[in-house]
Structure formats: structure tokens, C-alpha cells
Write an enzyme that holds these catalytic residues in place. Structure first.
Site, PDB file in Angstrom:
ATOM      1  N   SER A   1       0.818  -1.216   0.000  1.00 25.29           N
ATOM      2  CA  SER A   1       0.000   0.000   0.000  1.00 25.29           C
ATOM      3  C   SER A   1       0.850   1.264   0.000  1.00 25.29           C
ATOM      4  O   SER A   1       0.603   2.194  -0.782  1.00 25.29           O
ATOM      5  CB  SER A   1      -0.955  -0.005   1.195  1.00 25.29           C
ATOM      6  OG  SER A   1      -0.234  -0.086   2.412  1.00 25.29           O
ATOM      7  N   PHE A   2       1.863   1.320   0.860  1.00 22.09           N
ATOM      8  CA  PHE A   2       2.645   2.550   0.947  1.00 22.09           C
ATOM      9  C   PHE A   2       3.559   2.710  -0.272  1.00 22.09           C
ATOM     10  O   PHE A   2       3.741   3.818  -0.775  1.00 22.09           O
ATOM     11  CB  PHE A   2       3.457   2.601   2.241  1.00 22.09           C
ATOM     12  CG  PHE A   2       3.846   3.998   2.630  1.00 22.09           C
ATOM     13  CD1 PHE A   2       2.888   4.867   3.145  1.00 22.09           C
ATOM     14  CD2 PHE A   2       5.134   4.463   2.461  1.00 22.09           C
ATOM     15  CE1 PHE A   2       3.221   6.169   3.483  1.00 22.09           C
ATOM     16  CE2 PHE A   2       5.478   5.761   2.794  1.00 22.09           C
ATOM     17  CZ  PHE A   2       4.517   6.614   3.314  1.00 22.09           C
TER      18      PHE A   2
ATOM     19  N   PHE B   1      11.857  -8.983   5.596  1.00 18.90           N
ATOM     20  CA  PHE B   1      12.146  -9.654   4.324  1.00 18.90           C
ATOM     21  C   PHE B   1      13.180  -8.902   3.487  1.00 18.90           C
ATOM     22  O   PHE B   1      13.535  -9.340   2.396  1.00 18.90           O
ATOM     23  CB  PHE B   1      10.855  -9.800   3.505  1.00 18.90           C
ATOM     24  CG  PHE B   1       9.740 -10.473   4.244  1.00 18.90           C
ATOM     25  CD1 PHE B   1       9.769 -11.835   4.481  1.00 18.90           C
ATOM     26  CD2 PHE B   1       8.669  -9.734   4.728  1.00 18.90           C
ATOM     27  CE1 PHE B   1       8.743 -12.457   5.167  1.00 18.90           C
ATOM     28  CE2 PHE B   1       7.640 -10.348   5.426  1.00 18.90           C
ATOM     29  CZ  PHE B   1       7.677 -11.719   5.647  1.00 18.90           C
TER      30      PHE B   1
ATOM     31  N   LYS C   1       9.754   0.614   8.099  1.00 18.91           N
ATOM     32  CA  LYS C   1       9.958   0.959   9.515  1.00 18.91           C
ATOM     33  C   LYS C   1       9.991  -0.307  10.357  1.00 18.91           C
ATOM     34  O   LYS C   1       9.061  -1.112  10.299  1.00 18.91           O
ATOM     35  CB  LYS C   1       8.831   1.870  10.015  1.00 18.91           C
ATOM     36  CG  LYS C   1       8.682   3.178   9.248  1.00 18.91           C
ATOM     37  CD  LYS C   1       7.471   3.953   9.723  1.00 18.91           C
ATOM     38  CE  LYS C   1       7.267   5.217   8.918  1.00 18.91           C
ATOM     39  NZ  LYS C   1       6.059   5.971   9.341  1.00 18.91           N
TER      40      LYS C   1
ATOM     41  N   ALA D   1      -1.110   5.543   3.816  1.00 18.28           N
ATOM     42  CA  ALA D   1      -1.067   5.409   2.356  1.00 18.28           C
ATOM     43  C   ALA D   1      -2.357   5.906   1.707  1.00 18.28           C
ATOM     44  O   ALA D   1      -2.327   6.576   0.671  1.00 18.28           O
ATOM     45  CB  ALA D   1      -0.801   3.953   1.981  1.00 18.28           C
TER      46      ALA D   1
ATOM     47  N   LYS E   1       7.366   3.109  17.487  1.00 20.51           N
ATOM     48  CA  LYS E   1       5.974   3.571  17.556  1.00 20.51           C
ATOM     49  C   LYS E   1       5.002   2.467  17.136  1.00 20.51           C
ATOM     50  O   LYS E   1       3.844   2.446  17.570  1.00 20.51           O
ATOM     51  CB  LYS E   1       5.784   4.830  16.715  1.00 20.51           C
ATOM     52  CG  LYS E   1       6.073   4.684  15.221  1.00 20.51           C
ATOM     53  CD  LYS E   1       4.862   4.334  14.396  1.00 20.51           C
ATOM     54  CE  LYS E   1       5.222   4.107  12.946  1.00 20.51           C
ATOM     55  NZ  LYS E   1       4.059   3.726  12.117  1.00 20.51           N
TER      56      LYS E   1
ATOM     57  N   ARG F   1      -2.461  -0.455  11.039  1.00 24.94           N
ATOM     58  CA  ARG F   1      -2.441  -1.925  11.090  1.00 24.94           C
ATOM     59  C   ARG F   1      -2.017  -2.418  12.473  1.00 24.94           C
ATOM     60  O   ARG F   1      -2.586  -3.381  13.005  1.00 24.94           O
ATOM     61  CB  ARG F   1      -1.475  -2.474  10.030  1.00 24.94           C
ATOM     62  CG  ARG F   1      -1.858  -2.147   8.612  1.00 24.94           C
ATOM     63  CD  ARG F   1      -1.012  -2.909   7.616  1.00 24.94           C
ATOM     64  NE  ARG F   1       0.388  -2.550   7.661  1.00 24.94           N
ATOM     65  CZ  ARG F   1       0.952  -1.635   6.884  1.00 24.94           C
ATOM     66  NH1 ARG F   1       0.219  -0.969   6.024  1.00 24.94           N
ATOM     67  NH2 ARG F   1       2.241  -1.383   6.958  1.00 24.94           N
TER      68      ARG F   1
ATOM     69  N   GLU G   1       4.364  -4.409  11.226  1.00 28.39           N
ATOM     70  CA  GLU G   1       5.776  -4.508  11.605  1.00 28.39           C
ATOM     71  C   GLU G   1       5.998  -4.579  13.114  1.00 28.39           C
ATOM     72  O   GLU G   1       6.973  -5.142  13.587  1.00 28.39           O
ATOM     73  CB  GLU G   1       6.556  -3.301  11.048  1.00 28.39           C
ATOM     74  CG  GLU G   1       6.759  -3.324   9.543  1.00 28.39           C
ATOM     75  CD  GLU G   1       7.903  -4.221   9.112  1.00 28.39           C
ATOM     76  OE1 GLU G   1       8.400  -5.010   9.936  1.00 28.39           O
ATOM     77  OE2 GLU G   1       8.293  -4.142   7.934  1.00 28.39           O
TER      78      GLU G   1
END
Length: 420
Positions: free
Chosen positions: A97-98, A171, A194, A228, A279, A343, A369
Site C-alpha cells: 500500500s505505501f 524480508f 519501519k 497510504a 511507535k 495496522r 511490523e
């Protein structure tokens, strides 16, 4: 002609001498019958000295704003545009998405600019090239026609002027090792990822040059409060680019800044990266509080404590405190902890509601993440001898060693402290 309404004004009385700061017993009151009516400046009655003071204050504000606008216009007139003019091709690694949002943004910056997206999903690749949609992440948003997708790394990277890296942190090493032969040693990498690599505790500024076997690979970290979806909708956004190379940071600022995307620059790569990683873990904690319906007081206390923990660890690692209170720190924390589009926050909400982590992750089509980063954060805390109660509790909940309810109880029973 509409009938006039005589407002019934609040009747206030003072006993004794004049009330403080008011002369001649004059007072401005809000009319209770029409609270939305604001009187015209010339119709305000009262002592001349009060009216003149009000007018003087408005004049000061107007002059200050006009000065700010003139300064801004002067700066824009002098701003360089040579970087964008010289740029012919930008490659985006990753079709999430980003990465997609940034590809679309860069493509809109200049007509004729070639933007290549290197994706692994052939169906997404076909969807972008034939229909100008990323069918997986943005099926309703049309991408600019100068965005081209490919599964061929060599073709994507050939003659690229800039590379936006949007592959998830966990990854990235293996992915970059697989394309290293096609990467020009002077190609600037702009990292959108991030997080911290779980086993090595490395940030992207360490992962990229190591995986490419080039310690001098130009590097920039891009971070800040940015969803995004809102970038795709051209909503006003502000972010930070950080690089030890000031000239490179300024060049990337020129490349990315637009009328709806502000780009600040920084030399504090460590601060920008570590804030962006931590964060995400704090956002899981905020989601847990929401999922457990613990209320706004709890949320404010938790996020405040989490901000302190991020600052403690980041400054021990060499980050500047001002970075942690800026866009890439506090700004990103506020967005990720308080908005449902996050997310990581969503993972926390579902954990707090009683779902298992396996079920949550299985149902998601994007990477959170913070889940992988939590364990790495605790290892860093031990390395730098910093106590992180909230972030440690998140790591233990993710490892299924602590329930959210038990975590709240333990955190509330920590020793009371003196703020300094």
C-alpha cells in the site's frame, strides 16, 4: 423581511469595586438566545480603550500572518527544482500500500517521469499495467499512466535515478541480496520501511548497505505520520527525510515535496529510524487498551509512558531528543496510536478483544511490523540497559507469555515515580 430577534443577554452583577481588568463595569457577554451570532467589530460597544486594544490585537495577528505568507512565497520563488528536472526514472521496490501510494505521488510530480514498481505478484503487475489499478491494495484508485509494474529486477533498476525501498523489514535482507547484482553502487536508496530486524536488531540504514555489499550505498530514511490511503487521496501530509549526507537529503526533499506533501530534512538517521520502529510496538499497546475498553484516561497514560520509553531508548542509542518530539516521533506516534487505519493498532484492538495472534495475522493481507519489532526492542533495551515496561509488556503478550488483563494489573502496580 425576516423579523428581528432581540437577544436575551445574560445579566451579570458585580459587588464592590470594578472587577479585575474591566473598567467602567463593562463586560462582554455571550447572548444565550443566539450563541452562534458574533457581533461585527464596529458594533461592539464598550469603553474605547478596550475596543482599541481588541483592534490592535487583530492588527498584530494580521501583520504576523502577512509576514509569514510573504516569507513563504519568497522561499518558494527561490526553491530549486533542478533535481526533479534532471530525474528521468524512479524505481519502487515493493507493491504494497505505501509503496504504491509513493509511486503514484512521485509519478504525479512530473509528466514523463518513468516510475517502475518491482512487484512479485504477477496478477498485481498485470492489474497495474493494464488497468492502472493495484487490485490488491487500491482497487478504487487509478494510478498515473507513467507508473509501470514489472517482476523483472534488472529491468526495473536499469538507469534508475532514485530507489524507494518499500519491502517489509523482516524480508529486506534476503530480497536485496537477490537483486544486488543489478543495483548501481551510486543509486540513492530512500527507505520507506519501519522496524528492526528481529535476529540482528539492525535498522534499514544498516540492512541495505550490508545486503548490497556496499557500505557507501547512498541512504535516506523517509518517515513521519502518513497513511497510504490519505496520500493516495492527495490529503495534506508532512514527513521527514533523514540522511547523513545533507546534499542528498535536500535532493530527496526536492524530489518528493509538493503542494500536499511537506518534506522536512534531518541528519538524525538513528532518531528517525528508531522512532519509526518503536511507535509500531506502542500502537499495539494502544490498540489493546481500546480493545479492552479501558477508557481515555488509560489511553493517555499508556501513550505518555510509551513516548517516554521511546525517548529513553532512542537517546541512549544516540538520537536527538528533538527528533523524538518531531514529526517522525510524536507525530507518527499520535497517528499510529489513535487512528483506526493503523495496522499495528488494529492488531492490538483484536488482541485486547480476546482474539489470538495467529488468527489475527492469518486474516491480514498486510504486514504489521510492530509484531516482529517488539522482541527486537526488548533485546535493544537490555543492550542499552533501559527499562521499558509498556513495550516489554507488548512483547510478552505477543509471545503469549502474558495476558492483556494481567499486563494491565502489573503495569498499574509498578512503583510510583517522580517525574523529572
Amino acid at each position: 423581511m425576516a423579523a428581528s430577534v432581540q437577544p436575551a443577554c445574560l445579566d451579570l452583577h458585580f459587588s464592590g469595586k470594578h472587577p479585575p481588568l474591566l473598567k467602567h463595569n463593562a463586560i462582554f457577554v455571550r447572548c444565550v438566545s443566539s450563541p452562534n451570532v458574533i457581533p461585527e467589530a464596529d458594533s461592539i460597544s464598550g469603553p474605547p480603550d478596550i475596543i482599541n486594544t481588541s483592534r490592535d490585537q487583530r492588527k498584530v495577528v494580521r501583520i504576523a500572518w502577512e509576514k509569514l505568507v510573504r516569507w513563504s512565497r519568497s522561499w518558494r520563488a527561490k526553491a530549486k527544482t533542478d533535481v526533479l528536472e534532471r530525474t528521468r526514472k524512479v524505481v519502487v521496490l515493493g507493491g504494497g500500500s505505501f509503496g504504491t501510494a509513493m509511486a503514484a505521488h512521485v509519478a504525479r510530480r512530473k509528466e514523463g517521469l518513468e516510475v517502475n514498481m518491482l512487484v512479485r505478484d504477477s496478477f498485481v503487475c498485470q492489474s497495474i499495467n493494464e488497468n492502472h489499478h493495484n487490485c490488491k491494495y487500491f482497487p478504487e484508485h487509478k494510478l498515473p499512466e507513467n507508473v509501470i509494474a514489472t517482476t523483472d529486477a534488472k529491468a526495473a533498476l536499469l538507469d534508475a535515478d532514485y530507489c524507494l525501498h518499500a519491502v517489509p523489514v523482516q524480508f529486506s535482507s534476503s530480497f536485496l541480496e537477490g537483486i544486488a547484482d543489478y543495483v548501481d553502487p551510486g543509486l540513492p536508496f530512500i527507505s520507506l520501511s519501519k522496524g528492526l530486524e528481529l535476529n540482528t536488531l539492525r535498522m534499514m540504514s544498516q540492512i541495505i548497505p550490508t545486503a548490497l555489499k556496499n557500505p557507501r550505498q547512498p541512504f535516506v530514511a523517509l518517515s513521519g505520520p502518513s497513511f497510504a490511503l490519505e496520500l493516495m487521496n492527495n490529503l495534506p501530509t508532512a514527513m521527514v527525510v533523514a540522511s547523513k549526507d545533507k546534499k542528498l537529503a535536500n535532493a530527496v526533499q526536492q524530489l518528493l515535496a509538493s503542494s500536499y506533501l511537506r518534506i522536512n530534512t534531518s541528519s538524525d538517521v538513528t532518531g528517525v529510524e528508531i522512532a519509526g520502529a518503536l511507535k509500531n510496538v506502542l500502537a499495539i499497546a494502544a490498540g489493546i487498551v481500546d480493545g479492552m475498553n479501558l477508557g481515555n484516561n488509560s489511553m493517555a497514560a499508556l501513550v505518555s509512558q510509551g513516548c517516554s520509553e521511546i525517548r529513553w531508548l532512542a537517546t541512549k542509542m544516540g538520537a536527538k531528543p528533538t527528533t523524538i518530539t518531531g514529526l517522525s516521533g510524536t507525530g507518527d506516534i499520535m497517528l499510529t496510536c489513535f487512528v483506526n487505519l493503523s495496522r499495528n493498532r488494529t492488531v492490538g484492538v483484536r488482541l485486547g478483544s480476546g482474539e489470538t495472534l495467529d488468527d489475527i495475522l492469518t486474516s491480514m493481507n498486510q504486514v504489521a511490523e510492530g509484531v516482529a519489532t517488539a522482541g527486537a526492542v526488548i533485546a535493544l533495551a537490555q543492550k542499552y540497559n533501559v527499562k521499558l515496561p509498556v513495550l516489554t509488556a507488548v512483547a510478552k503478550i505477543i509471545d503469549n507469555e502474558l495476558t492483556p488483563t494481567k499486563a494491565v494489573l502489573e503495569l498499574m502496580n509498578l512503583p510510583q515515580i517522580e517525574e523529572v
